[in-house]
Design a protein around this motif. Structure first.
Motif, mmCIF file in Angstrom:
data_model
loop_
_atom_site.group_PDB
_atom_site.id
_atom_site.type_symbol
_atom_site.label_atom_id
_atom_site.label_comp_id
_atom_site.label_asym_id
_atom_site.label_seq_id
_atom_site.Cartn_x
_atom_site.Cartn_y
_atom_site.Cartn_z
ATOM 1 N N GLU A 171 17.921 -22.097 -39.532
ATOM 2 C CA GLU A 171 17.149 -23.040 -38.725
ATOM 3 C C GLU A 171 15.687 -23.006 -39.140
ATOM 4 O OE1 GLU A 171 19.845 -23.231 -34.666
ATOM 5 O OE2 GLU A 171 17.884 -22.249 -34.612
ATOM 6 N N MET A 172 15.066 -24.122 -38.956
ATOM 7 C CA MET A 172 13.643 -24.243 -39.279
ATOM 8 C C MET A 172 12.855 -23.118 -38.607
ATOM 9 S SD MET A 172 11.247 -27.586 -38.678
ATOM 10 C CE MET A 172 11.533 -27.577 -36.924
ATOM 11 N N GLY A 173 11.959 -22.548 -39.376
ATOM 12 C CA GLY A 173 11.120 -21.481 -38.852
ATOM 13 C C GLY A 173 11.616 -20.087 -39.169
ATOM 14 N N GLN A 174 12.868 -19.970 -39.576
ATOM 15 C CA GLN A 174 13.429 -18.662 -39.901
ATOM 16 C C GLN A 174 13.005 -18.215 -41.301
ATOM 17 O OE1 GLN A 174 15.359 -16.711 -37.655
ATOM 18 N NE2 GLN A 174 14.470 -18.307 -36.350
ATOM 19 N N GLU A 175 13.016 -16.905 -41.486
ATOM 20 C CA GLU A 175 12.752 -16.357 -42.816
ATOM 21 C C GLU A 175 14.041 -16.378 -43.641
ATOM 22 O OE1 GLU A 175 10.388 -12.679 -43.357
ATOM 23 O OE2 GLU A 175 12.094 -11.926 -44.505
ATOM 24 N N VAL A 176 13.884 -16.726 -44.900
ATOM 25 C CA VAL A 176 15.016 -16.734 -45.831
ATOM 26 C C VAL A 176 14.667 -15.838 -47.019
ATOM 27 C CG1 VAL A 176 16.400 -18.139 -47.398
ATOM 28 C CG2 VAL A 176 15.709 -19.064 -45.180
ATOM 29 N N THR A 177 15.582 -14.980 -47.385
ATOM 30 C CA THR A 177 15.407 -14.149 -48.575
ATOM 31 C C THR A 177 16.577 -14.363 -49.521
ATOM 32 O OG1 THR A 177 14.179 -12.440 -47.379
ATOM 33 C CG2 THR A 177 15.154 -11.815 -49.484
ATOM 34 N N MET A 178 16.264 -14.723 -50.742
ATOM 35 C CA MET A 178 17.266 -14.905 -51.785
ATOM 36 C C MET A 178 17.063 -13.818 -52.833
ATOM 37 S SD MET A 178 17.084 -19.049 -52.082
ATOM 38 C CE MET A 178 15.422 -19.204 -51.424
ATOM 39 N N ARG A 179 18.165 -13.294 -53.322
ATOM 40 C CA ARG A 179 18.118 -12.176 -54.263
ATOM 41 C C ARG A 179 18.774 -12.533 -55.588
ATOM 42 N NH1 ARG A 179 18.501 -10.153 -49.181
ATOM 43 N NH2 ARG A 179 17.044 -8.466 -48.656
ATOM 44 N N CYS A 180 18.250 -11.913 -56.610
ATOM 45 C CA CYS A 180 18.756 -12.167 -57.953
ATOM 46 C C CYS A 180 18.811 -10.854 -58.718
ATOM 47 C CB CYS A 180 17.829 -13.144 -58.668
ATOM 48 S SG CYS A 180 18.100 -13.286 -60.452
ATOM 49 N N GLN A 181 19.922 -10.627 -59.373
ATOM 50 C CA GLN A 181 20.038 -9.478 -60.258
ATOM 51 C C GLN A 181 20.115 -10.005 -61.681
ATOM 52 O OE1 GLN A 181 23.371 -6.895 -59.468
ATOM 53 N NE2 GLN A 181 22.640 -5.314 -60.868
ATOM 54 N N PRO A 182 19.047 -9.822 -62.465
ATOM 55 C CA PRO A 182 19.090 -10.330 -63.843
ATOM 56 C C PRO A 182 20.065 -9.523 -64.692
ATOM 57 C CG PRO A 182 17.077 -9.067 -63.461
ATOM 58 C CD PRO A 182 17.793 -9.137 -62.150
ATOM 59 N N ILE A 183 20.348 -10.050 -65.845
ATOM 60 C CA ILE A 183 21.205 -9.334 -66.783
ATOM 61 C C ILE A 183 20.493 -8.057 -67.233
ATOM 62 C CG2 ILE A 183 22.233 -9.437 -69.096
ATOM 63 C CD1 ILE A 183 22.761 -12.418 -68.560
ATOM 64 N N LEU A 184 21.218 -6.974 -67.243
ATOM 65 C CA LEU A 184 20.641 -5.680 -67.593
ATOM 66 C C LEU A 184 19.990 -5.741 -68.978
ATOM 67 C CD1 LEU A 184 20.445 -2.763 -66.517
ATOM 68 C CD2 LEU A 184 22.511 -2.240 -67.852
ATOM 69 N N GLY A 185 18.727 -5.321 -69.013
ATOM 70 C CA GLY A 185 17.998 -5.339 -70.281
ATOM 71 C C GLY A 185 17.113 -6.558 -70.467
ATOM 72 N N HIS A 186 17.343 -7.600 -69.694
ATOM 73 C CA HIS A 186 16.475 -8.769 -69.788
ATOM 74 C C HIS A 186 15.125 -8.472 -69.141
ATOM 75 C CE1 HIS A 186 19.640 -12.152 -70.532
ATOM 76 N NE2 HIS A 186 19.609 -11.235 -71.483
ATOM 77 N N ASN A 187 14.061 -9.011 -69.739
ATOM 78 C CA ASN A 187 12.734 -8.699 -69.224
ATOM 79 C C ASN A 187 11.984 -9.908 -68.667
ATOM 80 O OD1 ASN A 187 12.245 -10.002 -71.615
ATOM 81 N ND2 ASN A 187 10.959 -8.396 -72.500
ATOM 82 N N THR A 188 12.631 -11.064 -68.638
ATOM 83 C CA THR A 188 12.011 -12.216 -67.988
ATOM 84 C C THR A 188 12.961 -12.765 -66.932
ATOM 85 O OG1 THR A 188 12.853 -13.714 -69.689
ATOM 86 C CG2 THR A 188 10.605 -12.925 -69.959
ATOM 87 N N VAL A 189 12.380 -13.173 -65.821
ATOM 88 C CA VAL A 189 13.145 -13.749 -64.712
ATOM 89 C C VAL A 189 12.448 -15.018 -64.258
ATOM 90 C CG1 VAL A 189 13.873 -13.439 -62.320
ATOM 91 C CG2 VAL A 189 14.083 -11.539 -63.941
ATOM 92 N N PHE A 190 13.244 -16.034 -64.026
ATOM 93 C CA PHE A 190 12.734 -17.334 -63.606
ATOM 94 C C PHE A 190 13.391 -17.742 -62.293
ATOM 95 C CE2 PHE A 190 10.978 -18.347 -67.791
ATOM 96 C CZ PHE A 190 11.714 -17.506 -68.606
ATOM 97 N N TRP A 191 12.612 -18.405 -61.453
ATOM 98 C CA TRP A 191 13.165 -19.060 -60.276
ATOM 99 C C TRP A 191 12.940 -20.559 -60.432
ATOM 100 C CZ3 TRP A 191 16.215 -16.935 -56.708
ATOM 101 C CH2 TRP A 191 16.138 -15.568 -56.462
ATOM 102 N N TYR A 192 14.042 -21.318 -60.318
ATOM 103 C CA TYR A 192 13.986 -22.766 -60.346
ATOM 104 C C TYR A 192 14.569 -23.303 -59.047
ATOM 105 C CZ TYR A 192 13.434 -22.440 -65.473
ATOM 106 O OH TYR A 192 12.990 -22.173 -66.748
ATOM 107 N N ARG A 193 14.112 -24.495 -58.694
ATOM 108 C CA ARG A 193 14.648 -25.163 -57.515
ATOM 109 C C ARG A 193 15.180 -26.519 -57.960
ATOM 110 N NH1 ARG A 193 10.678 -26.104 -52.527
ATOM 111 N NH2 ARG A 193 9.521 -27.260 -54.108
#
Lengths: 116, 117
Positions: free
Chosen positions: B14-36
């Motif tokens: 619902e509007m106003g709530q906190e949302v947390t999204m998690r990502c586990q990159p591939i082991l050994g990768h050193n760059t992470v991107f978030w796209y919408r």
């Protein structure tokens, strides 16, 4: 700034025929990379093919080839022998290779439907 | 089979709530991107990290969004407070950047489909 333009919102192709998905780009970078991704209805983004701006040969990956025309700033994807499983959204994207900024800039996509 | 994983896959809040999204990159990768991805805006970059340091978050609304990498195996994207216009699919992608080598591919996770009512 980089910009990717995909002018075909939707395309139809008969099974087993070839299809070309258009992509033009605009950039002031000298060194850049061009990518195509496939997004089926399940939603995941699948990498298909890559072309570097200094690569002299057009990239090929199985049934996918990239028709790279640098002077015209176009990077069209050619899918040969279309299959029903090729029905999906296809995104063209690019990335600067000079500055190290690795994020992708995407086009608006083309929805391909393969008909039996 | 190395893959980027994202949790949750779907979130309705619902509007106003906190949302947390998690990502586990591939082991050994050193760059992470978030796209919408939205119907109106398509795919757009929100933030990206290299070696856990934020390099670009210019695409992210600063007042409500925050992105972090507490360690090399976890990236988080938080929205507080959430609004209906945040409804979208949020993709995490990872890659490997090594100086002097040409890296091509970003590996995308399956995405988190967020609906804010």
């Amino acid at each position: 700034a980089q910009k990717i333009t995909q002018t075909q919102p939707g395309m139809f192709v008969q099974e087993k025929e070839a299809v070309t998905l258009d992509c033009t780009y605009d950039t002031s970078d000298q060194s850049y990379g061009l990518f195509w991704y496939k997004q089926p209805s399940s939603g995941e983004m699948i990498f298909l093919i890559y072309q570097g701006s200094y690569d002299e040969q057009n990239a090929t990956e199985g049934r996918y080839s990239l028709n790279f025309q640098k002077a015209r700033k176009s990077a069209n994807l050619v899918i040969s022998a279309s299959q029903l499983g090729d029905s999906a959204m296809y995104f063209c994207a690019m990335r600067d290779m000079d500055t190290g900024r690795r994020a992708l800039t995407f086009g608006s996509g083309t929805r391909l439907q393969v008909q039996p | 089979d190395a893959r980027v994983t994202q949790t949750p896959r779907h979130k309705v809040t619902e509007m106003g709530q906190e949302v947390t999204m998690r990502c586990q990159p591939i082991l050994g990768h050193n760059t992470v991107f978030w796209y919408r991805q939205t119907m109106m805006q398509g795919l757009e970059l929100l933030a990206y990290f290299r070696n856990r340091a934020p390099l670009d978050d210019s695409g992210m609304p600063k007042d409500r969004f925050s992105a972090e990498m507490p360690d090399a195996t976890l990236a988080t994207l938080k929205i507080q407070p959430s609004e209906p216009r945040d409804s979208a699919v949020y993709f995490c992608a990872s890659g490997l950047v090594i100086a002097s080598l040409s890296d091509h591919e970003q590996f995308f996770g399956p995405g988190t489909r967020l609906t804010v009512l």
